[in-house]
Design a protein around this motif. Structure first.
Motif, PDB file in Angstrom:
ATOM      1  N   GLU A  29       1.104  -1.178   0.092  1.00 46.87           N
ATOM      2  CA  GLU A  29       0.220   0.378  -0.209  1.00 46.87           C
ATOM      3  C   GLU A  29       0.391   1.395   0.406  1.00 46.87           C
ATOM      4  O   GLU A  29       1.390   1.456   0.874  1.00 46.87           O
ATOM      5  N   ARG A  30       0.645   1.940  -0.873  1.00 44.40           N
ATOM      6  CA  ARG A  30       1.293   3.588  -0.433  1.00 44.40           C
ATOM      7  C   ARG A  30       0.152   4.727  -0.790  1.00 44.40           C
ATOM      8  O   ARG A  30      -1.364   4.271  -1.180  1.00 44.40           O
ATOM      9  N   THR A  31       0.710   5.317   0.221  1.00 48.50           N
ATOM     10  CA  THR A  31      -0.242   6.598   0.264  1.00 48.50           C
ATOM     11  C   THR A  31       0.027   7.889  -0.664  1.00 48.50           C
ATOM     12  O   THR A  31       1.328   8.575  -0.697  1.00 48.50           O
ATOM     13  N   TYR A  32      -0.962   8.981  -1.116  1.00 47.25           N
ATOM     14  CA  TYR A  32      -0.768   9.806  -1.954  1.00 47.25           C
ATOM     15  C   TYR A  32      -1.531  11.578  -1.785  1.00 47.25           C
ATOM     16  O   TYR A  32      -2.574  10.787  -1.214  1.00 47.25           O
ATOM     17  N   ALA A  33      -0.938  12.356  -1.149  1.00 46.87           N
ATOM     18  CA  ALA A  33      -1.512  13.388  -1.037  1.00 46.87           C
ATOM     19  C   ALA A  33      -2.242  13.875  -2.821  1.00 46.87           C
ATOM     20  O   ALA A  33      -1.634  14.175  -3.359  1.00 46.87           O
ATOM     21  N   ALA A  34      -3.435  15.050  -2.045  1.00 44.61           N
ATOM     22  CA  ALA A  34      -3.789  15.858  -3.812  1.00 44.61           C
ATOM     23  C   ALA A  34      -3.232  16.389  -3.898  1.00 44.61           C
ATOM     24  O   ALA A  34      -2.049  17.716  -3.842  1.00 44.61           O
ATOM     25  N   GLY A  35      -2.723  16.342  -5.258  1.00 45.86           N
ATOM     26  CA  GLY A  35      -1.806  16.730  -6.249  1.00 45.86           C
ATOM     27  C   GLY A  35      -0.080  16.405  -6.312  1.00 45.86           C
ATOM     28  O   GLY A  35       0.269  16.802  -7.495  1.00 45.86           O
ATOM     29  N   GLU A  36      -0.159  14.892  -5.768  1.00 45.05           N
ATOM     30  CA  GLU A  36       0.706  14.663  -5.989  1.00 45.05           C
ATOM     31  C   GLU A  36       0.658  13.275  -7.389  1.00 45.05           C
ATOM     32  O   GLU A  36       0.158  12.968  -7.214  1.00 45.05           O
ATOM     33  N   ARG A  37       1.771  13.555  -7.960  1.00 41.74           N
ATOM     34  CA  ARG A  37       2.302  12.681  -9.368  1.00 41.74           C
ATOM     35  C   ARG A  37       2.686  11.416  -8.395  1.00 41.74           C
ATOM     36  O   ARG A  37       3.695  11.097  -8.283  1.00 41.74           O
ATOM     37  N   ILE A  38       1.609   9.854  -9.665  1.00 32.30           N
ATOM     38  CA  ILE A  38       1.693   8.292  -8.793  1.00 32.30           C
ATOM     39  C   ILE A  38       3.007   8.651  -9.648  1.00 32.30           C
ATOM     40  O   ILE A  38       4.289   7.317  -9.687  1.00 32.30           O
ATOM     41  N   TYR A  39       3.126   8.337 -11.156  1.00 29.99           N
ATOM     42  CA  TYR A  39       3.705   8.277 -12.402  1.00 29.99           C
ATOM     43  C   TYR A  39       3.706   9.368 -13.900  1.00 29.99           C
ATOM     44  O   TYR A  39       2.836   9.807 -14.050  1.00 29.99           O
ATOM     45  N   ARG A  40       4.623   9.149 -13.954  1.00 29.93           N
ATOM     46  CA  ARG A  40       5.011  10.046 -15.271  1.00 29.93           C
ATOM     47  C   ARG A  40       5.394   9.773 -16.538  1.00 29.93           C
ATOM     48  O   ARG A  40       5.302   8.017 -16.509  1.00 29.93           O
ATOM     49  N   GLU A  41       3.830  10.045 -17.659  1.00 27.51           N
ATOM     50  CA  GLU A  41       4.165   9.516 -18.623  1.00 27.51           C
ATOM     51  C   GLU A  41       5.736   9.015 -19.176  1.00 27.51           C
ATOM     52  O   GLU A  41       6.192  10.401 -19.405  1.00 27.51           O
ATOM     53  N   GLY A  42       6.484   8.380 -20.182  1.00 23.27           N
ATOM     54  CA  GLY A  42       7.046   8.029 -20.285  1.00 23.27           C
ATOM     55  C   GLY A  42       8.308   7.978 -19.856  1.00 23.27           C
ATOM     56  O   GLY A  42       9.909   7.324 -20.123  1.00 23.27           O
ATOM     57  N   ASP A  43       8.255   8.176 -18.006  1.00 23.43           N
ATOM     58  CA  ASP A  43       8.919   6.653 -17.078  1.00 23.43           C
ATOM     59  C   ASP A  43       8.613   5.388 -17.547  1.00 23.43           C
ATOM     60  O   ASP A  43       8.280   4.729 -18.399  1.00 23.43           O
ATOM     61  N   PRO A  44       9.476   4.917 -17.131  1.00 19.51           N
ATOM     62  CA  PRO A  44       8.980   3.353 -17.710  1.00 19.51           C
ATOM     63  C   PRO A  44       8.751   2.960 -16.606  1.00 19.51           C
ATOM     64  O   PRO A  44       8.464   3.239 -14.937  1.00 19.51           O
ATOM     65  N   ALA A  45       8.078   1.016 -16.984  1.00 17.63           N
ATOM     66  CA  ALA A  45       6.532   0.710 -16.908  1.00 17.63           C
ATOM     67  C   ALA A  45       6.946   0.071 -15.687  1.00 17.63           C
ATOM     68  O   ALA A  45       6.830  -1.343 -16.646  1.00 17.63           O
ATOM     69  N   GLU A  46       7.302  -0.001 -14.412  1.00 14.57           N
ATOM     70  CA  GLU A  46       8.155  -0.377 -13.750  1.00 14.57           C
ATOM     71  C   GLU A  46       6.709  -1.012 -12.232  1.00 14.57           C
ATOM     72  O   GLU A  46       6.733  -1.890 -12.161  1.00 14.57           O
ATOM     73  N   CYS A  47       5.316  -0.469 -12.264  1.00 12.76           N
ATOM     74  CA  CYS A  47       4.425  -0.714 -11.642  1.00 12.76           C
ATOM     75  C   CYS A  47       2.721  -0.688 -12.199  1.00 12.76           C
ATOM     76  O   CYS A  47       2.538   0.089 -12.744  1.00 12.76           O
ATOM     77  N   PHE A  48       1.753  -1.296 -11.879  1.00 13.21           N
ATOM     78  CA  PHE A  48       0.679  -1.771 -12.038  1.00 13.21           C
ATOM     79  C   PHE A  48       0.229  -1.324 -10.351  1.00 13.21           C
ATOM     80  O   PHE A  48      -0.305  -1.886  -9.400  1.00 13.21           O
ATOM     81  N   VAL A  49      -1.038  -0.719 -10.348  1.00 16.22           N
ATOM     82  CA  VAL A  49      -1.447   0.613  -9.537  1.00 16.22           C
ATOM     83  C   VAL A  49      -2.736   0.147  -9.477  1.00 16.22           C
ATOM     84  O   VAL A  49      -3.853  -0.259 -10.561  1.00 16.22           O
TER      85      VAL A  49
END
Length: 446
Positions: A29-49
């Motif tokens: 489990e991971r938590t993210y604050a409002a407005g926080e980026r989870i991943y960016r387009e073009g970055d290595p596709a490492e995680c399924f969320v």
């Protein structure tokens, strides 16, 4: 997190306890604050969320760098991330950006672990999905290519129709205007060549000499008159002869002649510029192959020249050399698609040279193949990646600068569509792509 919460998600509700435990140990489990980026387009596709709570937003970059929202969701169990990478191993990066709109809880699982689980737990569905993914991607790419070419042809047809008529009318009008002005203002002296063949330095010296001479004769604005007269072929010796034949009003005669010459030169420039527009319209027609059947008899030299004309704005800092074997025969080809090949190869070459260097285009052949060679003086292609350059989505350009499809498209057009071959040799300062096209048509498909 515990396995009870995992089982409450629709994705995992049919899994038994051992599978849930396996997922729970590999992911977390991971938590993210409002407005926080989870991943960016073009970055290595490492995680399924998988979304546990909160609201997420997907965005994609468009041309120009702007981000466009394509989806948002607060559905518990919504998933994203390296989904495509699971079913298509050639997809290496995230296709979009994922951001938390509100505080979010996410279950994150490495793609490599998800791939391992799916291959082990559901081998048959995975084989089917991978095959479908490859088939859909190939079909989409081919349809997209045809759509781009069709769109280019339609756009070119409209633009050339709208541009060609006024451009041709401007050329005709400028020619008639020159004739009418000659009658009103007087014909140009027969002893003026009309144009100068002097070098830039020679022109400057002659302008200074003639300007001084005119100034001594009391001519108004001698330094404005001298460049116009010199451009038409005049010099001090010519001016002396002109003075003898216009002794009563030499200064006025020079002023009137300068006006006529200046108007004539401006009209000539306008005619040349408009003619250039007409030439570019012709190149655009040839490039897009509009109003022509897809499979046609084509001269590769005409196709190459039209592509160079279309890409002229990118070649301003590049020295272009052509070494054509004009004795080569025309071939049956999909001309518009070959123009796409030349475009991709030339564009890559210019990009590799950072817009400065030498682009060399050569054609040669034998009884079997016609070969087009496109070479550049860039840094070369490293040996360790040379075998991968024709792979789909493989690119050495920064994120956003290239799709990694250009050379893959070239390969499919040359090999699959024309039954030819495409080869590359490279070392620093000398990279050459060779496109081999069969002279006897055999494998062009419909």
């Amino acid at each position: 997190m515990d396995t009870v919460e995992l089982k409450s998600l629709f994705l995992f509700e049919s899994l038994d306890e051992s599978h849930l435990e396996w997922l729970n140990t590999r992911g977390g489990e991971r938590t993210y604050a409002a407005g926080e980026r989870i991943y960016r387009e073009g970055d290595p596709a490492e995680c399924f969320v998988v979304l546990l709570s909160g609201t997420i937003k997907m965005t994609r970059r468009v041309r120009g760098g702007a981000e466009v929202e394509i989806n948002r969701s607060d559905f518990r169990g919504a998933y994203a991330g390296g989904v495509l990478a699971v079913v298509d191993e050639e997809v290496k990066t995230y296709p979009h950006t994922l951001e938390a709109l509100t505080p979010c809880r996410i279950f994150s699982l490495p793609v490599v672990d998800l791939l391992e689980a799916l291959n082990e737990w559901f081998p048959m569905p995975m084989h089917i999905m991978k095959g479908m993914s490859r088939g859909i991607r190939t079909a989409n790419e081919r349809v997209a290519e045809r759509e781009r070419l069709a769109a280019l042809g339609s756009l070119t047809a409209g633009l050339t129709h709208e541009l060609n008529n006024p451009a041709a009318a401007t050329v005709r009008a400028s020619r008639v205007l020159r004739e009418r002005l000659a009658k009103v203002l007087g014909e140009l002296p027969a002893d003026l060549a009309g144009t100068s063949t002097l070098s830039f330095l020679e022109m400057g010296d002659r302008e200074e000499e003639l300007g001084d001479w005119l100034d001594d004769r009391g001519v108004a604005n001698p330094w404005q008159a001298a460049p116009v007269l010199v451009a038409a072929g005049a010099d001090v010796e010519w001016a002396k002869n002109f003075e003898q034949s216009h002794a009563e009003d030499f200064a006025g005669a020079i002023d009137r002649l300068t006006t006529v010459l200046e108007i004539d030169q401006l009209l000539q420039e306008m005619t040349e510029a408009t003619t250039r527009v007409i030439d570019l319209i012709g190149a655009a027609k040839q490039y897009s192959q509009m109003d022509r059947g897809p499979l046609q008899r084509a001269d590769v030299h005409i196709l190459l020249d039209s592509t160079l004309a279309i890409l002229a704005h990118k070649l301003s800092g590049v020295e272009v050399s052509r070494e054509y074997d004009r004795g080569l025969p025309s071939i049956d080809a999909y001309a518009a698609e070959l123009n796409q090949v030349w475009t991709n190869l030339i564009d890559n070459a210019v990009s590799a040279m950072d817009g400065h260097g030498k682009l060399h285009i050569r054609t040669f052949g034998d009884d079997t193949y016609l070969t087009v060679e496109i070479g550049d003086t860039g840094p070369g292609i490293p040996a360790e990646i040379r075998d991968r350059i024709f792979e789909p989505f493989f690119t050495t350009k920064p994120v956003g600068d290239g799709t990694g499809l250009g050379l893959d498209i070239c390969h499919r057009i040359v090999v699959d569509r024309h039954g030819g071959d495409i080869r590359v040799t490279s070392r620093p300062g000398d990279t050459r792509f060779q496109v081999l096209l069969p002279i006897t048509p055999s494998t062009c498909d419909d």
